[in-house]
Motif scaffolding. Structure first.
Motif, PDB file in Angstrom:
ATOM      1  N   TYR A 286       0.003  10.740   2.370  1.00 43.02           N
ATOM      2  CA  TYR A 286       0.529  11.288   1.122  1.00 43.02           C
ATOM      3  C   TYR A 286      -0.382  12.353   0.512  1.00 43.02           C
ATOM      4  O   TYR A 286      -0.083  12.871  -0.565  1.00 43.02           O
ATOM      5  N   GLY A 287      -1.485  12.681   1.197  1.00 46.07           N
ATOM      6  CA  GLY A 287      -2.299  13.810   0.789  1.00 46.07           C
ATOM      7  C   GLY A 287      -3.464  13.490  -0.118  1.00 46.07           C
ATOM      8  O   GLY A 287      -3.978  14.396  -0.794  1.00 46.07           O
ATOM      9  N   ALA A 288      -3.916  12.240  -0.147  1.00 46.56           N
ATOM     10  CA  ALA A 288      -5.016  11.864  -1.035  1.00 46.56           C
ATOM     11  C   ALA A 288      -6.288  12.647  -0.715  1.00 46.56           C
ATOM     12  O   ALA A 288      -6.569  12.963   0.437  1.00 46.56           O
ATOM     13  N   ARG A 289      -7.062  12.917  -1.757  1.00 50.58           N
ATOM     14  CA  ARG A 289      -8.408  13.473  -1.594  1.00 50.58           C
ATOM     15  C   ARG A 289      -9.386  12.368  -1.968  1.00 50.58           C
ATOM     16  O   ARG A 289      -9.421  11.910  -3.108  1.00 50.58           O
ATOM     17  N   PHE A 290     -10.188  11.930  -1.008  1.00 47.36           N
ATOM     18  CA  PHE A 290     -10.990  10.728  -1.188  1.00 47.36           C
ATOM     19  C   PHE A 290     -12.289  10.995  -1.925  1.00 47.36           C
ATOM     20  O   PHE A 290     -12.917  12.044  -1.781  1.00 47.36           O
ATOM     21  N   THR A 291     -12.686   9.988  -2.697  1.00 43.34           N
ATOM     22  CA  THR A 291     -13.972   9.974  -3.366  1.00 43.34           C
ATOM     23  C   THR A 291     -14.452   8.530  -3.394  1.00 43.34           C
ATOM     24  O   THR A 291     -13.771   7.634  -2.894  1.00 43.34           O
ATOM     25  N   ASP A 292     -15.631   8.294  -3.977  1.00 43.26           N
ATOM     26  CA  ASP A 292     -16.130   6.918  -4.000  1.00 43.26           C
ATOM     27  C   ASP A 292     -15.736   6.227  -5.296  1.00 43.26           C
ATOM     28  O   ASP A 292     -15.266   6.847  -6.251  1.00 43.26           O
ATOM     29  N   LEU A 293     -15.957   4.910  -5.341  1.00 41.54           N
ATOM     30  CA  LEU A 293     -15.475   4.112  -6.468  1.00 41.54           C
ATOM     31  C   LEU A 293     -16.148   4.470  -7.793  1.00 41.54           C
ATOM     32  O   LEU A 293     -15.644   4.112  -8.852  1.00 41.54           O
ATOM     33  N   ALA A 294     -17.272   5.151  -7.737  1.00 42.90           N
ATOM     34  CA  ALA A 294     -17.980   5.498  -8.969  1.00 42.90           C
ATOM     35  C   ALA A 294     -17.450   6.766  -9.635  1.00 42.90           C
ATOM     36  O   ALA A 294     -17.913   7.138 -10.723  1.00 42.90           O
TER      37      ALA A 294
ATOM     38  N   ILE B  28       0.843  -1.200   0.000  1.00 46.11           N
ATOM     39  CA  ILE B  28       0.000   0.000   0.000  1.00 46.11           C
ATOM     40  C   ILE B  28       0.875   1.245   0.000  1.00 46.11           C
ATOM     41  O   ILE B  28       0.613   2.214  -0.716  1.00 46.11           O
ATOM     42  N   ASP B  29       1.927   1.223   0.795  1.00 44.72           N
ATOM     43  CA  ASP B  29       2.829   2.373   0.865  1.00 44.72           C
ATOM     44  C   ASP B  29       3.532   2.611  -0.477  1.00 44.72           C
ATOM     45  O   ASP B  29       3.667   3.754  -0.922  1.00 44.72           O
ATOM     46  N   LEU B  30       3.973   1.539  -1.126  1.00 43.26           N
ATOM     47  CA  LEU B  30       4.657   1.692  -2.407  1.00 43.26           C
ATOM     48  C   LEU B  30       3.732   2.282  -3.468  1.00 43.26           C
ATOM     49  O   LEU B  30       4.128   3.166  -4.231  1.00 43.26           O
ATOM     50  N   VAL B  31       2.491   1.786  -3.517  1.00 45.09           N
ATOM     51  CA  VAL B  31       1.548   2.310  -4.510  1.00 45.09           C
ATOM     52  C   VAL B  31       1.239   3.774  -4.227  1.00 45.09           C
ATOM     53  O   VAL B  31       1.154   4.593  -5.152  1.00 45.09           O
ATOM     54  N   ALA B  32       1.063   4.125  -2.950  1.00 40.32           N
ATOM     55  CA  ALA B  32       0.797   5.516  -2.607  1.00 40.32           C
ATOM     56  C   ALA B  32       1.975   6.418  -2.998  1.00 40.32           C
ATOM     57  O   ALA B  32       1.778   7.513  -3.533  1.00 40.32           O
ATOM     58  N   LYS B  33       3.183   5.972  -2.751  1.00 40.88           N
ATOM     59  CA  LYS B  33       4.352   6.755  -3.152  1.00 40.88           C
ATOM     60  C   LYS B  33       4.392   6.956  -4.660  1.00 40.88           C
ATOM     61  O   LYS B  33       4.797   8.016  -5.149  1.00 40.88           O
ATOM     62  N   LEU B  34       4.000   5.932  -5.384  1.00 42.10           N
ATOM     63  CA  LEU B  34       4.063   5.984  -6.840  1.00 42.10           C
ATOM     64  C   LEU B  34       3.004   6.906  -7.438  1.00 42.10           C
ATOM     65  O   LEU B  34       3.264   7.618  -8.420  1.00 42.10           O
ATOM     66  N   LEU B  35       1.810   6.938  -6.844  1.00 38.87           N
ATOM     67  CA  LEU B  35       0.670   7.540  -7.525  1.00 38.87           C
ATOM     68  C   LEU B  35      -0.009   8.696  -6.796  1.00 38.87           C
ATOM     69  O   LEU B  35      -0.819   9.404  -7.400  1.00 38.87           O
ATOM     70  N   VAL B  36       0.280   8.909  -5.515  1.00 39.97           N
ATOM     71  CA  VAL B  36      -0.497   9.875  -4.745  1.00 39.97           C
ATOM     72  C   VAL B  36       0.340  11.089  -4.359  1.00 39.97           C
ATOM     73  O   VAL B  36       1.382  10.957  -3.706  1.00 39.97           O
ATOM     74  N   ASP B  37      -0.113  12.245  -4.769  1.00 38.18           N
ATOM     75  CA  ASP B  37       0.409  13.536  -4.336  1.00 38.18           C
ATOM     76  C   ASP B  37      -0.674  14.231  -3.513  1.00 38.18           C
ATOM     77  O   ASP B  37      -1.838  13.798  -3.515  1.00 38.18           O
ATOM     78  N   PRO B  38      -0.348  15.317  -2.819  1.00 36.41           N
ATOM     79  CA  PRO B  38      -1.406  16.088  -2.158  1.00 36.41           C
ATOM     80  C   PRO B  38      -2.486  16.499  -3.159  1.00 36.41           C
ATOM     81  O   PRO B  38      -2.191  17.090  -4.204  1.00 36.41           O
ATOM     82  N   GLY B  39      -3.725  16.129  -2.863  1.00 34.83           N
ATOM     83  CA  GLY B  39      -4.842  16.458  -3.730  1.00 34.83           C
ATOM     84  C   GLY B  39      -5.192  15.403  -4.758  1.00 34.83           C
ATOM     85  O   GLY B  39      -6.199  15.546  -5.468  1.00 34.83           O
ATOM     86  N   THR B  40      -4.406  14.333  -4.871  1.00 34.78           N
ATOM     87  CA  THR B  40      -4.720  13.279  -5.835  1.00 34.78           C
ATOM     88  C   THR B  40      -6.056  12.630  -5.479  1.00 34.78           C
ATOM     89  O   THR B  40      -6.261  12.183  -4.352  1.00 34.78           O
ATOM     90  N   VAL B  41      -6.958  12.579  -6.447  1.00 27.83           N
ATOM     91  CA  VAL B  41      -8.282  12.004  -6.221  1.00 27.83           C
ATOM     92  C   VAL B  41      -8.145  10.480  -6.148  1.00 27.83           C
ATOM     93  O   VAL B  41      -7.718   9.839  -7.120  1.00 27.83           O
ATOM     94  N   THR B  42      -8.497   9.932  -5.002  1.00 24.69           N
ATOM     95  CA  THR B  42      -8.319   8.509  -4.718  1.00 24.69           C
ATOM     96  C   THR B  42      -9.661   7.908  -4.333  1.00 24.69           C
ATOM     97  O   THR B  42     -10.269   8.307  -3.339  1.00 24.69           O
ATOM     98  N   ALA B  43     -10.133   6.950  -5.113  1.00 24.20           N
ATOM     99  CA  ALA B  43     -11.446   6.348  -4.891  1.00 24.20           C
ATOM    100  C   ALA B  43     -11.317   5.150  -3.956  1.00 24.20           C
ATOM    101  O   ALA B  43     -10.436   4.309  -4.132  1.00 24.20           O
ATOM    102  N   VAL B  44     -12.188   5.089  -2.974  1.00 22.22           N
ATOM    103  CA  VAL B  44     -12.201   3.984  -2.011  1.00 22.22           C
ATOM    104  C   VAL B  44     -13.638   3.581  -1.724  1.00 22.22           C
ATOM    105  O   VAL B  44     -14.582   4.333  -1.962  1.00 22.22           O
ATOM    106  N   GLU B  45     -13.778   2.366  -1.192  1.00 17.23           N
ATOM    107  CA  GLU B  45     -15.074   1.938  -0.685  1.00 17.23           C
ATOM    108  C   GLU B  45     -15.338   2.641   0.643  1.00 17.23           C
ATOM    109  O   GLU B  45     -14.422   3.094   1.325  1.00 17.23           O
ATOM    110  N   GLN B  46     -16.616   2.699   1.007  1.00 12.22           N
ATOM    111  CA  GLN B  46     -17.010   3.294   2.286  1.00 12.22           C
ATOM    112  C   GLN B  46     -17.850   2.281   3.069  1.00 12.22           C
ATOM    113  O   GLN B  46     -18.958   1.976   2.633  1.00 12.22           O
ATOM    114  N   PRO B  47     -17.326   1.716   4.143  1.00 14.25           N
ATOM    115  CA  PRO B  47     -16.011   1.919   4.736  1.00 14.25           C
ATOM    116  C   PRO B  47     -14.956   1.062   4.036  1.00 14.25           C
ATOM    117  O   PRO B  47     -15.289   0.229   3.203  1.00 14.25           O
ATOM    118  N   THR B  48     -13.696   1.270   4.416  1.00 12.22           N
ATOM    119  CA  THR B  48     -12.620   0.472   3.842  1.00 12.22           C
ATOM    120  C   THR B  48     -11.505   0.299   4.867  1.00 12.22           C
ATOM    121  O   THR B  48     -11.568   0.806   5.992  1.00 12.22           O
TER     122      THR B  48
END
Length: 371
Positions: free
Chosen positions: A125-133, A94-114
């Motif tokens: 790493y500054g992700a901005r969360f949204t839903d999977l859709a 998880i840490d490696l993927v976040a380092k590779l793809l997430v900057d402050p403000g990067t829109v990151t879709a997750v399930e609720q809850p997760t």
């Protein structure tokens, strides 16, 4: 094309790792890496080969990578032997993927809850969360099979829809799959990434739930456009995962008993799940709602009277019972009155005692609030 984080603009392969990958070639004389003399390593030759105490390849031991790749390909995942990396636990993935793809403000879709620990890493790493859709997401993180914390399992139709959505929007799908072997009922478990040919994706699993968490080993594969960068990031973190742990796991998965072990494990946990479900009905049947999970390690409870379970935790611990407040698993505004309860660790007597205490505490808190 995936959007990589700003921090990898200067990412370069480690020359030390390149050197270490050729040190064992016959006739090679190396004045490069800081390798201790193999002859001066501890003499445990009766237990394992002494070279397992030396530095190893960042991607992992070839034999273990090959064994993992074979199992992944049997599931339909595009995972050649050279596109598998052995992790120091799936949390590292998880840490490696976040380092590779997430900057402050990067829109990151997750399930609720997760998964709580994934949220912690992405937040760091500054992700901005949204839903999977959300088609604007750069990264989508999902635990589709016996999810942590809910135990839910995506249907085949939902898996196909998520694969299509990520492919159409160019979103990188990160499928976290540590519980797939812990199946107690017949459900859809095919990896979503098996449907994503030509798209960008990451898939990871773990040996913690099926073998031994103390060994801290997981595995990861990814689409070709991501894999090499993930390897370089790992080089910068820990050089390589424990070679001793890898040998122990390789011996286990290569044993003819491995399939039987997984079946015995599922049978054991199925019995614990069913017993826990009965105890929940006895003690919390009038206080909460839940669905019996078809696999994994958790029950997800929703209290009928929505008290904030975070305020209940200290009293529960003082009374000798620990649980996870469900509110902690939400990326944004939490749903109050939710709880994650693990059923795999406690035997029947402890589960009975603990749920009785927990039910009394919940009832007391509800009564106090209504006064």
């Amino acid at each position: 094309m995936p959007t990589f984080s700003d921090r990898i603009d200067g990412l370069r392969p480690s020359p030390i790792r390149t050197i270490l990958s050729v040190v064992d070639r016959p006739g090679m004389v190396s004045f490069a890496g800081g390798l201790p003399a193999t002859t001066m390593l501890p003499d445990w030759s009766g237990s394992f080969a002494p070279d397992l105490l030396q530095y190893g390849p960042s991607e992992g031991e070839p034999a273990l990578r090959r064994a993992v790749a074979e199992r992944l390909r049997a599931l339909g995942v595009d995972a050649p032997d050279d596109r598998v990396i052995i992790l120091s636990g799936s949390q590292q993935g998880i840490d490696l993927v976040a380092k590779l793809l997430v900057d402050p403000g990067t829109v990151t879709a997750v399930e609720q809850p997760t998964y709580l620990a994934a949220l912690q890493v992405f937040r760091f790493y500054g992700a901005r969360f949204t839903d999977l859709a959300d088609p604007t997401a750069s990264l989508a993180y999902a635990v589709p099979t016996f999810a942590n914390p809910t135990g839910a399992c995506m249907s085949d139709a939902a898996r196909a829809a998520l694969a299509d959505a990520c492919r159409d929007s160019g979103t990188v799908l990160f499928e976290d799959d540590p519980y797939r072997e812990l199946a107690y009922d017949a459900v859809d478990r095919a990896p979503i990434v098996a449907r994503m040919h030509g798209a960008s994706w990451v898939y990871q699993g773990s040996f913690s739930k099926t073998f031994a968490p103390g060994l801290r080993l997981g595995f990861m594969t990814a689409s070709a456009d991501l894999f090499d960068r993930l390897v370089i990031l790992k080089q910068a973190v820990d050089l390589h995962s424990s070679r001793l742990s890898q040998q122990i796991v390789l011996d286990a998965v290569s044993d003819g008993d491995w399939t039987d072990r997984l079946e015995r494990l599922a049978d054991f946990y199925r019995a614990r799940r069913d017993d826990f479900d009965s105890l929940l009905t006895r003690y919390l049947g009038d206080l909460a709602d839940w669905r019996r999970p078809s696999g994994g390690l958790f029950f997800w409870l929703t209290l009928r009277d929505r008290i904030d379970t975070r305020t209940l935790l200290d009293d529960a611990v003082a009374a000798g019972v620990a649980f996870m407040p469900g509110e902690e698993f939400y990326a944004d505004e939490p749903e109050l009155g939710t709880m994650r309860l693990n059923f795999s660790h406690s035997d029947s007597a402890d589960a009975d005692r603990g749920l009785a205490i927990l039910a009394d505490l919940i009832a007391e808190r509800i009564a106090a609030r209504s006064r």
